[in-house]
Design a protein around this motif. Sequence first.
Motif, PDB file in Angstrom:
ATOM      1  N   THR A  38       0.825  -1.215   0.000  1.00 33.63           N
ATOM      2  CA  THR A  38       0.000   0.000   0.000  1.00 33.63           C
ATOM      3  C   THR A  38       0.858   1.265   0.000  1.00 33.63           C
ATOM      4  O   THR A  38       0.399   2.331   0.406  1.00 33.63           O
ATOM      5  CB  THR A  38      -0.956   0.000   1.211  1.00 33.63           C
ATOM      6  OG1 THR A  38      -0.190  -0.024   2.418  1.00 33.63           O
ATOM      7  CG2 THR A  38      -1.916  -1.177   1.160  1.00 33.63           C
ATOM      8  N   ALA A  39       2.075   1.149  -0.493  1.00 30.87           N
ATOM      9  CA  ALA A  39       2.992   2.294  -0.542  1.00 30.87           C
ATOM     10  C   ALA A  39       2.699   3.161  -1.764  1.00 30.87           C
ATOM     11  O   ALA A  39       2.018   2.744  -2.712  1.00 30.87           O
ATOM     12  CB  ALA A  39       4.439   1.792  -0.597  1.00 30.87           C
ATOM     13  N   VAL A  40       3.236   4.366  -1.752  1.00 30.39           N
ATOM     14  CA  VAL A  40       3.131   5.264  -2.896  1.00 30.39           C
ATOM     15  C   VAL A  40       3.704   4.549  -4.120  1.00 30.39           C
ATOM     16  O   VAL A  40       4.754   3.907  -4.053  1.00 30.39           O
ATOM     17  CB  VAL A  40       3.884   6.589  -2.618  1.00 30.39           C
ATOM     18  CG1 VAL A  40       3.979   7.434  -3.876  1.00 30.39           C
ATOM     19  CG2 VAL A  40       3.205   7.358  -1.498  1.00 30.39           C
ATOM     20  N   GLY A  41       2.965   4.626  -5.221  1.00 34.12           N
ATOM     21  CA  GLY A  41       3.370   3.982  -6.459  1.00 34.12           C
ATOM     22  C   GLY A  41       2.699   2.641  -6.693  1.00 34.12           C
ATOM     23  O   GLY A  41       2.734   2.104  -7.796  1.00 34.12           O
ATOM     24  N   GLN A  42       2.052   2.114  -5.660  1.00 32.13           N
ATOM     25  CA  GLN A  42       1.363   0.831  -5.770  1.00 32.13           C
ATOM     26  C   GLN A  42      -0.115   1.054  -6.093  1.00 32.13           C
ATOM     27  O   GLN A  42      -0.679   2.093  -5.770  1.00 32.13           O
ATOM     28  CB  GLN A  42       1.465   0.052  -4.452  1.00 32.13           C
ATOM     29  CG  GLN A  42       2.876  -0.323  -4.070  1.00 32.13           C
ATOM     30  CD  GLN A  42       3.510  -1.224  -5.112  1.00 32.13           C
ATOM     31  OE1 GLN A  42       2.924  -2.208  -5.542  1.00 32.13           O
ATOM     32  NE2 GLN A  42       4.713  -0.867  -5.541  1.00 32.13           N
ATOM     33  N   GLU A 156      -6.517   6.249 -12.056  1.00 34.85           N
ATOM     34  CA  GLU A 156      -6.369   4.855 -12.464  1.00 34.85           C
ATOM     35  C   GLU A 156      -6.295   3.912 -11.268  1.00 34.85           C
ATOM     36  O   GLU A 156      -6.306   2.701 -11.440  1.00 34.85           O
ATOM     37  CB  GLU A 156      -5.113   4.678 -13.326  1.00 34.85           C
ATOM     38  CG  GLU A 156      -5.247   5.272 -14.724  1.00 34.85           C
ATOM     39  CD  GLU A 156      -5.170   6.788 -14.722  1.00 34.85           C
ATOM     40  OE1 GLU A 156      -4.243   7.336 -14.082  1.00 34.85           O
ATOM     41  OE2 GLU A 156      -6.040   7.428 -15.330  1.00 34.85           O
ATOM     42  N   GLY A 157      -6.159   4.476 -10.059  1.00 30.24           N
ATOM     43  CA  GLY A 157      -6.113   3.642  -8.863  1.00 30.24           C
ATOM     44  C   GLY A 157      -4.728   3.450  -8.265  1.00 30.24           C
ATOM     45  O   GLY A 157      -4.535   2.568  -7.437  1.00 30.24           O
ATOM     46  N   THR A 158      -3.776   4.282  -8.659  1.00 31.20           N
ATOM     47  CA  THR A 158      -2.424   4.205  -8.107  1.00 31.20           C
ATOM     48  C   THR A 158      -2.290   5.172  -6.935  1.00 31.20           C
ATOM     49  O   THR A 158      -2.704   6.334  -7.032  1.00 31.20           O
ATOM     50  CB  THR A 158      -1.371   4.553  -9.186  1.00 31.20           C
ATOM     51  OG1 THR A 158      -1.519   3.629 -10.270  1.00 31.20           O
ATOM     52  CG2 THR A 158       0.034   4.464  -8.632  1.00 31.20           C
ATOM     53  N   ILE A 159      -1.720   4.698  -5.858  1.00 28.21           N
ATOM     54  CA  ILE A 159      -1.489   5.552  -4.690  1.00 28.21           C
ATOM     55  C   ILE A 159      -0.388   6.548  -5.041  1.00 28.21           C
ATOM     56  O   ILE A 159       0.714   6.154  -5.424  1.00 28.21           O
ATOM     57  CB  ILE A 159      -1.097   4.707  -3.461  1.00 28.21           C
ATOM     58  CG1 ILE A 159      -2.240   3.751  -3.098  1.00 28.21           C
ATOM     59  CG2 ILE A 159      -0.726   5.608  -2.280  1.00 28.21           C
ATOM     60  CD1 ILE A 159      -1.873   2.691  -2.056  1.00 28.21           C
ATOM     61  N   ILE A 160      -0.705   7.846  -4.918  1.00 30.32           N
ATOM     62  CA  ILE A 160       0.284   8.870  -5.256  1.00 30.32           C
ATOM     63  C   ILE A 160       0.785   9.642  -4.047  1.00 30.32           C
ATOM     64  O   ILE A 160       1.781  10.359  -4.153  1.00 30.32           O
ATOM     65  CB  ILE A 160      -0.228   9.833  -6.352  1.00 30.32           C
ATOM     66  CG1 ILE A 160      -1.500  10.559  -5.916  1.00 30.32           C
ATOM     67  CG2 ILE A 160      -0.457   9.080  -7.653  1.00 30.32           C
ATOM     68  CD1 ILE A 160      -1.936  11.661  -6.882  1.00 30.32           C
ATOM     69  N   ALA A 161       0.133   9.509  -2.905  1.00 25.90           N
ATOM     70  CA  ALA A 161       0.605  10.158  -1.677  1.00 25.90           C
ATOM     71  C   ALA A 161      -0.062   9.502  -0.483  1.00 25.90           C
ATOM     72  O   ALA A 161      -1.180   8.993  -0.593  1.00 25.90           O
ATOM     73  CB  ALA A 161       0.309  11.653  -1.688  1.00 25.90           C
TER      74      ALA A 161
END
Length: 177
Positions: A38-42, A156-161
């Motif tokens: 669940t990190a940024v980028g995931q 798109e569903g990517t964690i960015i922060a």
Amino acid sequence: TILTPAEQLGLINEFGPWLSATKRVSTTKTTLEAQQKTAVGQPYVDSKGTDINGNPVALSDYVGKGNYVLVDMWASWCGPCRNANPSLVALYNDYKEKGFEIVGVSLDESKENWIKAIKEDGITWPQMSDLMRTPGEIAQTYVINSIPHTILVDGEGTIIARGLHGDQIREKVAEIL
């Protein structure tokens, strides 16, 4: 220097089998693996709860549908959460027509207190909860140890922060929109 979850897992993997088999190391490894997922980028990890009417709802009902989504982990009993709500209400009102959504994820146990806080704070965005406080499914999935905690996800569903607070949230939303 603070090690990333990946770096910490690398060190744990170098432990001998006797140390790796201990409960503390096993628990730490599980936590680090969840943090990595669940990190940024995931991609976000879907979690389920219920809305204020008791209907089943999931993050996937909102995330990955083209809008930027701020997942706001909070609770009615959390002073810092409640203090942050006026800023979130203003942010939501400023950006909701520009491709921005907030989904509140409450860690409340009391449905009555949760609904009362939503009304008192003027929250109009979707809400969900498992009404288990911590460690409910949502809190465990995202390794939430304290609130308020935010997770910003792109269209798109990517964690960015993660972990943005106060002005940081507004600055990031203004930057991306």
